[in-house]
Design an enzyme around this catalytic site. Structure first.
Site, PDB file in Angstrom:
ATOM      1  N   GLY A  23       0.117  -1.133  -0.139  1.00  0.00           N
ATOM      2  CA  GLY A  23       0.305  -0.036  -0.259  1.00  0.00           C
ATOM      3  C   GLY A  23       0.172   1.785  -0.408  1.00  0.00           C
ATOM      4  O   GLY A  23      -0.080   1.957   0.537  1.00  0.00           O
ATOM      5  N   SER A  24       2.039   1.444  -0.941  1.00  0.00           N
ATOM      6  CA  SER A  24       2.761   2.644  -1.039  1.00  0.00           C
ATOM      7  C   SER A  24       1.670   3.199  -1.344  1.00  0.00           C
ATOM      8  O   SER A  24       2.019   4.961  -1.047  1.00  0.00           O
ATOM      9  CB  SER A  24       3.852   2.224  -1.050  1.00  0.00           C
ATOM     10  OG  SER A  24       4.117   1.669  -2.790  1.00  0.00           O
ATOM     11  N   ASN A  25       1.320   2.928  -2.462  1.00  0.00           N
ATOM     12  CA  ASN A  25       0.965   4.102  -3.597  1.00  0.00           C
ATOM     13  C   ASN A  25      -0.452   4.569  -2.396  1.00  0.00           C
ATOM     14  O   ASN A  25      -0.355   6.039  -3.046  1.00  0.00           O
ATOM     15  CB  ASN A  25       0.391   3.398  -4.816  1.00  0.00           C
ATOM     16  CG  ASN A  25       1.668   3.464  -5.410  1.00  0.00           C
ATOM     17  OD1 ASN A  25       1.913   4.838  -6.228  1.00  0.00           O
ATOM     18  ND2 ASN A  25       2.208   2.587  -6.308  1.00  0.00           N
TER      19      ASN A  25
ATOM     20  N   LEU B 125      -4.546  -6.751  -7.386  1.00  0.00           N
ATOM     21  CA  LEU B 125      -3.787  -7.962  -7.790  1.00  0.00           C
ATOM     22  C   LEU B 125      -5.627  -9.011  -8.881  1.00  0.00           C
ATOM     23  O   LEU B 125      -4.971 -10.262  -8.619  1.00  0.00           O
ATOM     24  CB  LEU B 125      -3.448  -8.665  -7.427  1.00  0.00           C
ATOM     25  CG  LEU B 125      -2.347  -7.797  -6.375  1.00  0.00           C
ATOM     26  CD1 LEU B 125      -0.899  -8.785  -6.069  1.00  0.00           C
ATOM     27  CD2 LEU B 125      -1.172  -7.431  -8.052  1.00  0.00           C
ATOM     28  N   LYS B 126      -6.370  -8.005  -8.632  1.00  0.00           N
ATOM     29  CA  LYS B 126      -7.992  -9.150  -8.858  1.00  0.00           C
ATOM     30  C   LYS B 126      -8.572  -7.951  -9.722  1.00  0.00           C
ATOM     31  O   LYS B 126      -8.214  -6.591 -10.147  1.00  0.00           O
ATOM     32  CB  LYS B 126      -8.440  -9.091  -7.953  1.00  0.00           C
ATOM     33  CG  LYS B 126      -8.140  -9.841  -6.790  1.00  0.00           C
ATOM     34  CD  LYS B 126      -8.049 -11.279  -7.626  1.00  0.00           C
ATOM     35  CE  LYS B 126      -7.401 -12.346  -6.361  1.00  0.00           C
ATOM     36  NZ  LYS B 126      -7.210 -13.289  -6.655  1.00  0.00           N
TER      37      LYS B 126
ATOM     38  N   ILE C  51     -11.358  -6.544 -11.714  1.00  0.00           N
ATOM     39  CA  ILE C  51     -12.672  -5.563 -11.276  1.00  0.00           C
ATOM     40  C   ILE C  51     -13.434  -6.532 -12.649  1.00  0.00           C
ATOM     41  O   ILE C  51     -13.595  -6.601 -13.104  1.00  0.00           O
ATOM     42  CB  ILE C  51     -12.284  -4.113 -11.407  1.00  0.00           C
ATOM     43  CG1 ILE C  51     -11.449  -4.017 -10.455  1.00  0.00           C
ATOM     44  CG2 ILE C  51     -13.688  -3.253 -11.602  1.00  0.00           C
ATOM     45  CD1 ILE C  51     -11.383  -3.721  -9.471  1.00  0.00           C
TER      46      ILE C  51
ATOM     47  N   ASN D   2      -6.240   3.117 -12.666  1.00  0.00           N
ATOM     48  CA  ASN D   2      -4.945   2.414 -11.722  1.00  0.00           C
ATOM     49  C   ASN D   2      -4.273   3.198 -12.132  1.00  0.00           C
ATOM     50  O   ASN D   2      -3.491   3.778 -13.680  1.00  0.00           O
ATOM     51  CB  ASN D   2      -5.072   1.262 -13.503  1.00  0.00           C
ATOM     52  CG  ASN D   2      -4.603  -0.012 -12.672  1.00  0.00           C
ATOM     53  OD1 ASN D   2      -4.036  -0.544 -11.599  1.00  0.00           O
ATOM     54  ND2 ASN D   2      -3.562  -1.242 -12.886  1.00  0.00           N
TER      55      ASN D   2
ATOM     56  N   HIS E  13       0.126   1.319 -13.390  1.00  0.00           N
ATOM     57  CA  HIS E  13       1.065   0.329 -13.671  1.00  0.00           C
ATOM     58  C   HIS E  13       2.191   0.419 -13.991  1.00  0.00           C
ATOM     59  O   HIS E  13       3.001   1.552 -14.556  1.00  0.00           O
ATOM     60  CB  HIS E  13       0.255  -0.275 -15.866  1.00  0.00           C
ATOM     61  CG  HIS E  13       1.380  -1.032 -15.966  1.00  0.00           C
ATOM     62  ND1 HIS E  13       0.569  -2.740 -15.315  1.00  0.00           N
ATOM     63  CD2 HIS E  13       2.108  -1.628 -16.751  1.00  0.00           C
ATOM     64  CE1 HIS E  13       1.444  -3.603 -15.669  1.00  0.00           C
ATOM     65  NE2 HIS E  13       2.270  -3.323 -16.749  1.00  0.00           N
TER      66      HIS E  13
HETATM   67  C1  GRF Z   1       2.890  -0.388  -7.914  1.00  0.00           C
HETATM   68  O1  GRF Z   1       4.305  -0.738  -8.494  1.00  0.00           O
HETATM   69  C2  GRF Z   1       2.248  -0.367  -8.357  1.00  0.00           C
HETATM   70  O2  GRF Z   1       2.241  -0.350  -9.499  1.00  0.00           O
HETATM   71  C3  GRF Z   1       1.448  -2.387  -9.256  1.00  0.00           C
HETATM   72  O3  GRF Z   1       1.442  -3.166  -7.683  1.00  0.00           O
HETATM   73  C4  GRF Z   1       2.623  -1.754  -7.054  1.00  0.00           C
HETATM   74  C5  GRF Z   1       2.277  -1.988  -5.418  1.00  0.00           C
HETATM   75  O4  GRF Z   1       2.900  -1.298  -4.442  1.00  0.00           O
HETATM   76  N1  GRF Z   1       0.173  -2.216  -9.514  1.00  0.00           N
HETATM   77  P1  GRF Z   1       2.216  -0.815  -3.639  1.00  0.00           P
HETATM   78  O5  GRF Z   1       1.292  -1.831  -2.758  1.00  0.00           O
HETATM   79  O6  GRF Z   1       1.383   0.092  -3.691  1.00  0.00           O
HETATM   80  O7  GRF Z   1       3.667  -0.287  -2.462  1.00  0.00           O
END
Ligand code: GRF
Length: 210
Positions: A12-14, A90-91, A93, A107, A109
């Site tokens: 969940g860093s994003n 990862l699932k 939608i 999203n 990527h």
């Molecule tokens: C990120 O690299 C994102 O682009 C990809 O999965 C990773 C998730 O990282 N879809 P985080 O959970 O946000 O740290």
């Protein structure tokens, strides 16, 4: 204020970077619910620490994608969600959710789509494929979600020079730093401006005439 649901499967860093940019007043939104498919997701812990309602919904618990989608829609409607932000989710939608939130699901990527995308291309697999290809640049793509994997209209992309990266892990680290900048930027653009879609690109600042 736009009401956002964040979907995340991992650390969940994003999600955290988006959350902090919302708190700082950069993104005009509020995270009203975090949805994960994994009990162990770091994103879930972070949401709970911040007092954000968090729900675990596992697609495997439903007989088909449609029923899974109905459950998601129930949660989204309950929290009066306007936009869905996928942050390492990862699932797939389900189609009924994509239809209900057409052009309001976004999203990120960790590569330059349409290269190194599609079903099964996520997380370190992406960076391993980029490394194996010998490419000297990779990057980040933020796109709207349609019913095909990684194929929706592109909002923003940014290149990263990876010519000095000795491993997929080194690429992942460089790319992630850019993700944390680009996702808040893209969300700010989408939420503060009218936009249209032309040639599978999101055109910020213009409205569809149809
Ligand atoms: C990120 O690299 C994102 O682009 C990809 O999965 C990773 C998730 O990282 N879809 P985080 O959970 O946000 O740290």
């Amino acid at each position: 204020m736009t009401r956002i649901a964040v979907f995340a499967s991992g650390r969940g860093s994003n999600f955290q970077s988006i959350y902090h940019q919302i708190k700082a007043g950069y993104i005009p939104a509020r995270v009203v619910v975090l949805i994960s498919n994994k009990e162990q997701a770091g994103a879930l812990t972070f949401a709970r620490e911040q007092g954000i309602p968090a729900e675990v919904v596992q697609p495997e618990a439903f007989p088909n994608p449609e029923e899974f989608g109905k459950k998601l829609l129930e949660i989204l409607q309950h929290h009066r969600v306007d936009w869905i932000v996928l942050a390492g989710y990862l699932k797939k939608i389900p189609d009924n959710v994509v239809e209900a939130y057409a052009n309001r699901i976004v999203n990120i990527h960790p590569a330059l789509l349409p290269a190194f995308g599609g079903k099964g291309m996520y997380g370190m697999r992406v960076h391993q494929a980029v490394f194996a290809s010998g490419a000297k640049v990779s990057g980040v793509t933020v796109h709207l979600v349609n019913t095909e994997y990684d194929a929706g209209p592109i909002v923003l992309q940014k290149c990263v020079d990876i010519s000095d990266c000795p491993s997929p892990e080194a690429i992942a680290e460089k790319v992630l730093a850019i993700e944390h900048q680009l996702y808040p930027q893209a969300l700010k653009l989408l939420l503060e401006n009218p936009f249209s879609i032309a040639n599978n690109r999101v055109m910020i600042g213009t409205l569809n005439n149809d």
